[in-house]
Design a protein around this motif. Structure first.
Motif, PDB file in Angstrom:
ATOM      1  N   SER A 134      -3.484 119.250 -10.915  1.00 20.32           N
ATOM      2  CA  SER A 134      -4.579 118.354 -10.540  1.00 20.32           C
ATOM      3  C   SER A 134      -5.012 117.460 -11.704  1.00 20.32           C
ATOM      4  O   SER A 134      -4.871 117.823 -12.863  1.00 20.32           O
ATOM      5  N   GLU A 135      -5.484 116.292 -11.344  1.00 20.84           N
ATOM      6  CA  GLU A 135      -6.016 115.358 -12.337  1.00 20.84           C
ATOM      7  C   GLU A 135      -7.445 115.056 -11.937  1.00 20.84           C
ATOM      8  O   GLU A 135      -7.701 114.609 -10.813  1.00 20.84           O
ATOM      9  N   ARG A 136      -8.371 115.325 -12.822  1.00 20.43           N
ATOM     10  CA  ARG A 136      -9.811 115.109 -12.573  1.00 20.43           C
ATOM     11  C   ARG A 136     -10.239 115.703 -11.225  1.00 20.43           C
ATOM     12  O   ARG A 136     -10.889 115.050 -10.409  1.00 20.43           O
ATOM     13  N   GLY A 137      -9.796 116.960 -10.985  1.00 27.17           N
ATOM     14  CA  GLY A 137     -10.256 117.677  -9.795  1.00 27.17           C
ATOM     15  C   GLY A 137      -9.650 117.208  -8.488  1.00 27.17           C
ATOM     16  O   GLY A 137     -10.076 117.590  -7.410  1.00 27.17           O
ATOM     17  N   ILE A 138      -8.604 116.376  -8.556  1.00 19.86           N
ATOM     18  CA  ILE A 138      -7.961 115.858  -7.334  1.00 19.86           C
ATOM     19  C   ILE A 138      -6.468 116.188  -7.402  1.00 19.86           C
ATOM     20  O   ILE A 138      -5.848 116.058  -8.459  1.00 19.86           O
ATOM     21  N   THR A 139      -5.899 116.588  -6.275  1.00 17.93           N
ATOM     22  CA  THR A 139      -4.477 116.925  -6.274  1.00 17.93           C
ATOM     23  C   THR A 139      -3.804 116.482  -4.966  1.00 17.93           C
ATOM     24  O   THR A 139      -4.481 115.997  -4.053  1.00 17.93           O
ATOM     25  N   ASP A 140      -2.463 116.625  -4.887  1.00 16.03           N
ATOM     26  CA  ASP A 140      -1.711 116.357  -3.650  1.00 16.03           C
ATOM     27  C   ASP A 140      -1.076 117.674  -3.187  1.00 16.03           C
ATOM     28  O   ASP A 140      -0.650 118.456  -4.024  1.00 16.03           O
ATOM     29  N   ILE A 141      -0.987 117.857  -1.895  1.00 16.75           N
ATOM     30  CA  ILE A 141      -0.268 119.026  -1.363  1.00 16.75           C
ATOM     31  C   ILE A 141       0.788 118.519  -0.389  1.00 16.75           C
ATOM     32  O   ILE A 141       0.483 117.706   0.498  1.00 16.75           O
ATOM     33  N   SER A 142       2.040 118.961  -0.573  1.00 18.74           N
ATOM     34  CA  SER A 142       3.104 118.636   0.393  1.00 18.74           C
ATOM     35  C   SER A 142       3.629 119.929   0.986  1.00 18.74           C
ATOM     36  O   SER A 142       3.676 120.959   0.300  1.00 18.74           O
ATOM     37  N   VAL A 151      -6.566 115.479  -2.449  1.00 21.65           N
ATOM     38  CA  VAL A 151      -7.261 116.692  -1.983  1.00 21.65           C
ATOM     39  C   VAL A 151      -8.119 117.257  -3.118  1.00 21.65           C
ATOM     40  O   VAL A 151      -7.682 117.267  -4.274  1.00 21.65           O
ATOM     41  N   ALA A 152      -9.313 117.727  -2.774  1.00 18.96           N
ATOM     42  CA  ALA A 152     -10.182 118.324  -3.797  1.00 18.96           C
ATOM     43  C   ALA A 152      -9.557 119.617  -4.303  1.00 18.96           C
ATOM     44  O   ALA A 152      -9.107 120.443  -3.509  1.00 18.96           O
ATOM     45  N   ASP A 153      -9.520 119.779  -5.646  1.00 20.84           N
ATOM     46  CA  ASP A 153      -8.903 120.978  -6.226  1.00 20.84           C
ATOM     47  C   ASP A 153      -9.974 122.060  -6.410  1.00 20.84           C
ATOM     48  O   ASP A 153     -10.507 122.267  -7.495  1.00 20.84           O
ATOM     49  N   ILE A 164     -11.900 118.351   3.315  1.00 19.16           N
ATOM     50  CA  ILE A 164     -11.192 118.726   2.084  1.00 19.16           C
ATOM     51  C   ILE A 164     -11.051 117.543   1.133  1.00 19.16           C
ATOM     52  O   ILE A 164     -10.384 117.641   0.107  1.00 19.16           O
ATOM     53  N   GLY A 165     -11.685 116.430   1.467  1.00 19.64           N
ATOM     54  CA  GLY A 165     -11.696 115.273   0.567  1.00 19.64           C
ATOM     55  C   GLY A 165     -10.394 114.483   0.548  1.00 19.64           C
ATOM     56  O   GLY A 165     -10.198 113.635  -0.319  1.00 19.64           O
ATOM     57  N   ALA A 166      -9.477 114.735   1.509  1.00 19.44           N
ATOM     58  CA  ALA A 166      -8.167 114.068   1.463  1.00 19.44           C
ATOM     59  C   ALA A 166      -8.305 112.575   1.722  1.00 19.44           C
ATOM     60  O   ALA A 166      -9.092 112.144   2.579  1.00 19.44           O
ATOM     61  N   THR A 167      -7.533 111.779   0.971  1.00 18.10           N
ATOM     62  CA  THR A 167      -7.597 110.327   1.171  1.00 18.10           C
ATOM     63  C   THR A 167      -6.438 109.824   2.025  1.00 18.10           C
ATOM     64  O   THR A 167      -6.439 108.686   2.478  1.00 18.10           O
ATOM     65  N   GLY A 168      -5.407 110.654   2.224  1.00 16.63           N
ATOM     66  CA  GLY A 168      -4.283 110.196   3.048  1.00 16.63           C
ATOM     67  C   GLY A 168      -3.411 111.344   3.521  1.00 16.63           C
ATOM     68  O   GLY A 168      -3.330 112.386   2.865  1.00 16.63           O
ATOM     69  N   VAL A 169      -2.805 111.147   4.709  1.00 20.22           N
ATOM     70  CA  VAL A 169      -1.838 112.122   5.229  1.00 20.22           C
ATOM     71  C   VAL A 169      -0.607 111.339   5.646  1.00 20.22           C
ATOM     72  O   VAL A 169      -0.704 110.412   6.452  1.00 20.22           O
ATOM     73  N   ALA A 170       0.562 111.680   5.072  1.00 24.25           N
ATOM     74  CA  ALA A 170       1.794 110.973   5.440  1.00 24.25           C
ATOM     75  C   ALA A 170       2.801 111.961   6.017  1.00 24.25           C
ATOM     76  O   ALA A 170       2.986 113.055   5.474  1.00 24.25           O
ATOM     77  N   ALA A 171       3.416 111.569   7.133  1.00 26.51           N
ATOM     78  CA  ALA A 171       4.455 112.416   7.743  1.00 26.51           C
ATOM     79  C   ALA A 171       5.802 111.734   7.531  1.00 26.51           C
ATOM     80  O   ALA A 171       5.936 110.532   7.761  1.00 26.51           O
TER      81      ALA A 171
END
Ligand code: ADP
Ligand code: ASP
Ligand code: MG
Length: 404
Positions: A298-306, A269-271, A328-335
């Motif tokens: 965040s690392e280089r403007g990218i983060t994860d949200i759970s 996700v974009a930070d 929001i620039g997300a690369t993946g969504v896991a449920a």
């Protein structure tokens, strides 16, 4: 002479024998001089069965019709309890939620009580009869039958107790009170003689099924005396009280496991400002109840949200986050449904450091990995793998000295 509202439901009225036992209990209370008002919920697993029937018949299940169907479970149980009372020579009258004066909003399936005008209940009491009120239901401002939601009969009982100015509201169930943890998980769970409203509210918010959370809120807001007790042994149960300040106050009151939540993780996700706002606004607008939220550094403007949501909301939550991915620039969504949330609750932790450390050490000694952590002033919760839920509950119950 005390006026007592007594609520029975589920296993407490599951069959003819149980219904006769409840009637006999009411007779004994009256013989002792108490005035009794009953609130009855559906027999056994009837609510689940009615819901399953609706699913078997229909894909649409309009809320108005579903409420008409489910509330029939409570009406049936009420009429049967009344008949059993008549057999014992106890005069009694059954009332639907509407007849008992419960006016609700129009939110089918989860209606809120707006007002109670229990004049027919009061008239029955004045005539020395036992009013027997169907739980978890009312009539909406548009004159339709409404259901107050799962566990709503506890709320009916507490609200009615307040409205009638009752001396106490007794919620009868199949265990003898509120325990230090789920007695089905820990054989040495201990019954609490009393617990504060704040602690019980916190427990019910993180998955303790008894009593229903809304009923505890209403009891706390209106100062209703609440007693959770057994419909099988009839012994004294757990009184819910204002916070007690005592030298003996335990640091931890209970361990509450909850396997009914799921975790959504959104990666890449974009930070930048507005991303979390966009995501959680859409989830809120869809009625998804989000609990724990963790955002990684965040690392280089990218983060994860759970975040966690109730199991029932997970498909909606995943669909919403997926539809936002491009924005929001997300690369993946896991449920992930295979999680459990284990919570320690105790007002004593406010003044005792080290509770979190002991909790984490105990989990680590049992090779249980912590995936998320959240806290309130009187609670610490950890998300772990679901198949570790029982082991974690038992280990924490022991580590904090909660056993008998
Ligand atoms: P009812 O149908 O009487 O309204 P529920 O079946 O909803 O009651 O809830 C009662 C059950 O809650 C008990 O059988 C017990 O196993 C479970 N439970 C889980 N945690 C606790 C706890 N901390 N204290 C008491 N009961 C608990
Ligand atoms: N019978 C309903 C349910 O199971 C309402 C209640 O028990 O309070 O949710
Ligand atoms: Mg039940």
């Amino acid at each position: 002479m005390d006026l007592v509202v007594q609520k029975f439901g589920g296993t407490s009225v599951a069959n003819a024998d149980r219904i006769r036992e409840v009637a006999d209990h009411v007779r004994r209370c009256r013989d002792r001089g108490d005035q009794v008002v009953l609130v009855i919920s559906a027999m056994g697993k009837e609510t689940d069965e009615l819901l399953a029937l609706a699913s078997a018949v229909s894909d649409t299940q309009p809320g108005r019709e579903l409420d008409m169907l489910i509330t029939a479970g409570e009406r049936k149980a009420c009429a049967l309890v009344c008949m059993a009372l008549h057999d014992l020579g106890v005069p009694a009258d059954s009332f639907t939620g509407s007849q008992a004066g419960f006016i609700t909003d129009t939110n089918h399936g989860n209606a809120k009580i707006l007002e109670i005008t229990p004049s027919r209940v009061q008239d029955a009491l004045d005539a020395n009869r036992v009013p027997v009120v169907a739980g978890s239901q009312g009539v909406s401002t548009e004159n339709d039958v409404t259901f107050l939601g799962r566990g709503g009969s506890d709320t009916t009982a507490v609200a009615l107790a307040h409205s009638l100015g009752a001396d106490a509201c007794e919620l009868y169930t199949d265990v003898s009170g509120v325990f230090t943890t789920d007695p089905r998980v820990c054989a040495d769970a201990r019954k609490l003689n009393s617990i504060s409203f704040d602690e019980l509210l916190e427990m019910t918010a993180v998955g303790c099924p008894k009593p229903a959370m809304r009923s505890v809120e209403v009891a706390q807001n209106y100062g209703v005396k609440l007693h959770i007790r057994s419909a099988f042994t009839w012994e004294q149960g757990t009184w819910v009280v204002k916070e007690e300040f005592s030298m003996e106050q335990p640091i931890i009151r209970s361990v509450t496991p909850d396997t009914s939540e799921a975790k959504i993780t959104v990666t890449g996700v974009a930070d930048r400002p507005g991303v979390a706002a966009a995501m959680f606004r859409q989830l809120a607008d869809a009625g998804v109840n989000v609990d724990m939220i963790v955002q990684n550094a965040s690392e280089r403007g990218i983060t994860d949200i759970s975040f966690t949501v109730p199991d029932g909301d997970v498909d909606t939550a995943a669909a919403i986050t997926r539809s936002l991915a491009a924005e929001i620039g997300a690369t993946g969504v896991a449920a992930d449904r295979d999680i459990a949330r284990i919570s320690l609750v105790g007002a004593g932790m406010k003044s005792h450091p080290g509770v979190a450390a002991t909790m984490f050490e105990t989990l680590s000694e049992n090779q249980i990995n912590i995936e998320m952590i959240s806290t309130s002033p009187i609670r610490i919760s950890c998300v772990i793998r679901q198949d570790h839920a029982d082991a974690a509950t038992q280990a924490l119950h022991k580590a904090f000295g909660l056993s008998q």
